[in-house]
Design an enzyme around this catalytic site. Structure first.
Site, mmCIF file in Angstrom:
data_model
loop_
_atom_site.group_PDB
_atom_site.id
_atom_site.type_symbol
_atom_site.label_atom_id
_atom_site.label_comp_id
_atom_site.label_asym_id
_atom_site.label_seq_id
_atom_site.Cartn_x
_atom_site.Cartn_y
_atom_site.Cartn_z
ATOM 1 N N ASP A 83 0.851 -1.197 0.000
ATOM 2 C CA ASP A 83 0.000 0.000 0.000
ATOM 3 C C ASP A 83 0.891 1.255 0.000
ATOM 4 O OD1 ASP A 83 -2.389 1.426 0.229
ATOM 5 O OD2 ASP A 83 -2.341 1.390 2.425
ATOM 6 N N HIS A 84 0.601 2.202 -0.866
ATOM 7 C CA HIS A 84 1.351 3.465 -0.958
ATOM 8 C C HIS A 84 2.864 3.264 -1.054
ATOM 9 C CE1 HIS A 84 -2.102 6.083 -0.425
ATOM 10 N NE2 HIS A 84 -2.536 5.222 0.478
ATOM 11 N N LYS A 196 -12.351 12.590 8.446
ATOM 12 C CA LYS A 196 -12.397 12.812 7.002
ATOM 13 C C LYS A 196 -13.223 14.038 6.630
ATOM 14 C CE LYS A 196 -12.182 7.835 6.253
ATOM 15 N NZ LYS A 196 -10.730 7.746 6.062
ATOM 16 N N HIS A 223 -9.359 4.997 -1.898
ATOM 17 C CA HIS A 223 -8.632 5.016 -0.617
ATOM 18 C C HIS A 223 -9.483 5.754 0.417
ATOM 19 C CE1 HIS A 223 -4.417 3.725 -1.674
ATOM 20 N NE2 HIS A 223 -5.076 3.621 -2.822
ATOM 21 N N GLY A 224 -9.048 5.690 1.659
ATOM 22 C CA GLY A 224 -9.739 6.443 2.710
ATOM 23 C C GLY A 224 -11.193 6.041 2.847
ATOM 24 N N SER A 226 -12.707 4.096 5.201
ATOM 25 C CA SER A 226 -13.261 3.700 6.508
ATOM 26 C C SER A 226 -14.520 4.503 6.798
ATOM 27 C CB SER A 226 -12.230 3.926 7.622
ATOM 28 O OG SER A 226 -11.322 2.837 7.645
ATOM 29 N N ARG A 272 -8.409 -0.226 13.075
ATOM 30 C CA ARG A 272 -7.686 0.318 14.230
ATOM 31 C C ARG A 272 -8.667 0.677 15.348
ATOM 32 N NH1 ARG A 272 -3.131 4.420 11.664
ATOM 33 N NH2 ARG A 272 -2.235 2.903 10.244
HETATM 34 P P1 13P Z 1 -8.767 4.713 5.970
HETATM 35 O O1 13P Z 1 -7.876 5.587 6.790
HETATM 36 O O2 13P Z 1 -10.054 5.400 5.634
HETATM 37 O O3 13P Z 1 -9.006 3.398 6.576
HETATM 38 O O4 13P Z 1 -8.035 4.471 4.558
HETATM 39 C C1 13P Z 1 -7.030 3.508 4.437
HETATM 40 C C2 13P Z 1 -6.319 3.563 3.140
HETATM 41 O O5 13P Z 1 -6.713 4.226 2.200
HETATM 42 C C3 13P Z 1 -5.103 2.762 3.032
HETATM 43 O O6 13P Z 1 -4.442 2.958 1.821
HETATM 44 O O1 G3H Z 2 -2.842 4.572 3.677
HETATM 45 C C1 G3H Z 2 -2.501 4.602 4.840
HETATM 46 C C2 G3H Z 2 -2.743 3.464 5.733
HETATM 47 O O2 G3H Z 2 -3.719 3.806 6.676
HETATM 48 C C3 G3H Z 2 -1.455 3.018 6.334
HETATM 49 O O3 G3H Z 2 -1.092 3.766 7.433
HETATM 50 O O4 G3H Z 2 1.315 4.327 7.033
HETATM 51 O O5 G3H Z 2 0.315 4.375 9.337
HETATM 52 O O6 G3H Z 2 0.726 2.198 8.184
HETATM 53 P P1 G3H Z 2 0.404 3.656 8.033
HETATM 54 ZN ZN ZN Z 3 -4.482 4.938 1.062
#
Ligand code: 13P
Ligand code: G3H
Ligand code: ZN
Length: 339
Positions: A83-84, A196, A223-224, A226, A272
């Site tokens: 991820d990222h 958010k 993404h994002g 939640s 989380r």
């Molecule tokens: P949330 O912070 O909304 O759970 O998003 C997570 C995310 O986009 C991880 O790449």
């Molecule tokens: O995209 C972000 C995720 O919530 C990962 O978060 O970099 O704190 O592991 P983190």
């Molecule tokens: Zn993300």
């Protein structure tokens, strides 16, 4: 069942009209909970690790935990995703430990800092260049790639990503064509974390429909995602937490986004929150308890329940047996044939 390439999993989701949750993991309990939910709901699943997760687990532990997840769940299609990913170097490391998919977050330059100490945004051309580099490396090994156009808020305090920049649909087609990505993260107004929106959620849904029109064969990622459910925030606060004004993306908005063209739904924060609520509850109600299994166990159970409910809401439930995962060798041959 071998691990699944992400491209295949998202194409199946696009055909089936559902979204696949991509859940962030950092430890054994999270991995077990997510897989338990996938098993219970018979869902394909993406487990993803951020750069922070790779550092936290020292990579080698994560590698073996991921292998355990696969060995313990032979009937589930599972994607292991970075991820990222900040650069090619980390994508290479993830591929070396067996990830079947990587994200290169080319919208931000994580390797540079501005005079104020923030990571700057990348130009469109630079994003294409760095993403193409990763695609070339990954596809030669059969591994899928996710790119990003536009920026999301809140991922790291030291990036310029708090200045949310929605995806420009005019750039989507050119970006996909020039880079060859298997999936593309669209910025539609969400941000990472528990805060958010200030008042009510506002998402650029028409943007998803427009991008779907412009690039009908691309898999899109949100993404994002939640939801930051109020009951969960209340539970954390009830047992001593302090999360005032936390707000997320309602499930109905995610379902709407899936209808309009999203296939991958990234979720970290809700996991989380549920883990924190469960652990706080044990600490508050049983102050004499000091066996980690007595609070990590309930946290794992609560996370499994939350993810199972997401799998049902996203429409993933029941799709685990729809297809046989391709191997990375199959994918390597597929990419080579497109050149
Ligand atoms: P949330 O912070 O909304 O759970 O998003 C997570 C995310 O986009 C991880 O790449
Ligand atoms: O995209 C972000 C995720 O919530 C990962 O978060 O970099 O704190 O592991 P983190
Ligand atoms: Zn993300």
């Amino acid at each position: 069942m071998p691990l699944c390439p992400m491209r295949q999993m998202l194409e199946e989701a696009r055909k089936g009209g559902y979204g696949v949750g991509a859940y962030n993991v950092n430890n054994m309990e999270q991995i077990q909970a997510i897989l338990a939910a996938a098993k219970e709901t018979r869902s394909p699943v993406i487990i993803q690790a951020s750069r922070g997760a790779l550092e936290y687990t020292n990579l080698v532990y994560l590698k073996h935990l991921m292998a355990a997840a696969e060995e313990d769940n032979p009937l589930l299609p599972i994607v292991l995703h970075l991820d990222h990913g900040p650069n090619l170097a980390l994508c290479k490391e993830a591929i070396a430990i067996g990830f079947t998919s990587v994200m290169i977050d080319g919208s931000i330059d994580y390797d540079k800092k501005t005079p104020e100490g923030k990571h700057p945004a990348r130009s469109f051309e630079d994003n294409i260049r760095v993403t193409r580099e990763v695609v070339r490396y990954a596809h030669a090994r059969g591994v899928s790639v996710e790119g990003e156009l536009g920026t999301l808020g809140g991922i790291e305090d030291d990036t310029h990503a708090d200045e949310v920049l929605l995806t420009d649909p005019d750039e989507v087609e050119e970006f996909c064509k020039k880079t060859g990505v298997d999936a593309l993260a669209l910025a539609i107004g969400t941000s990472h974390g528990a805060y958010k929106f200030k008042h009510e959620p506002v998402l650029a849904m028409d943007l998803v429909s427009e991008c779907r029109k412009r690039a009908p064969d691309t898999n899109f990622v949100m993404h994002g995602s939640s939801s930051v459910p109020k009951e969960l925030v209340d539970e954390v606060n009830k047992y001593g937490g302090k999360l005032p004004g936390a707000m997320g993306v309602p499930i109905a908005s995610i379902q709407e986004a899936v209808k309009r063209g999203i296939q991958k739904i990234n979720v970290d924060t809700d996991g989380r929150l549920v883990v924190t609520a469960a652990i706080r509850k044990v600490f508050a109600e049983k102050p004499g308890e000091f066996d980690p299994r007595k609070y990590l166990g309930p946290a794992r159970d609560a996370l499994a329940k939350l993810i199972a409910s997401k799998m049902r809401s996203f429409g993933t439930a029941g799709h685990a047996g729809d297809y046989k995962p391709k191997t990375l060798a199959d994918m390597k041959a597929f990419y080579a044939s497109r050149k």
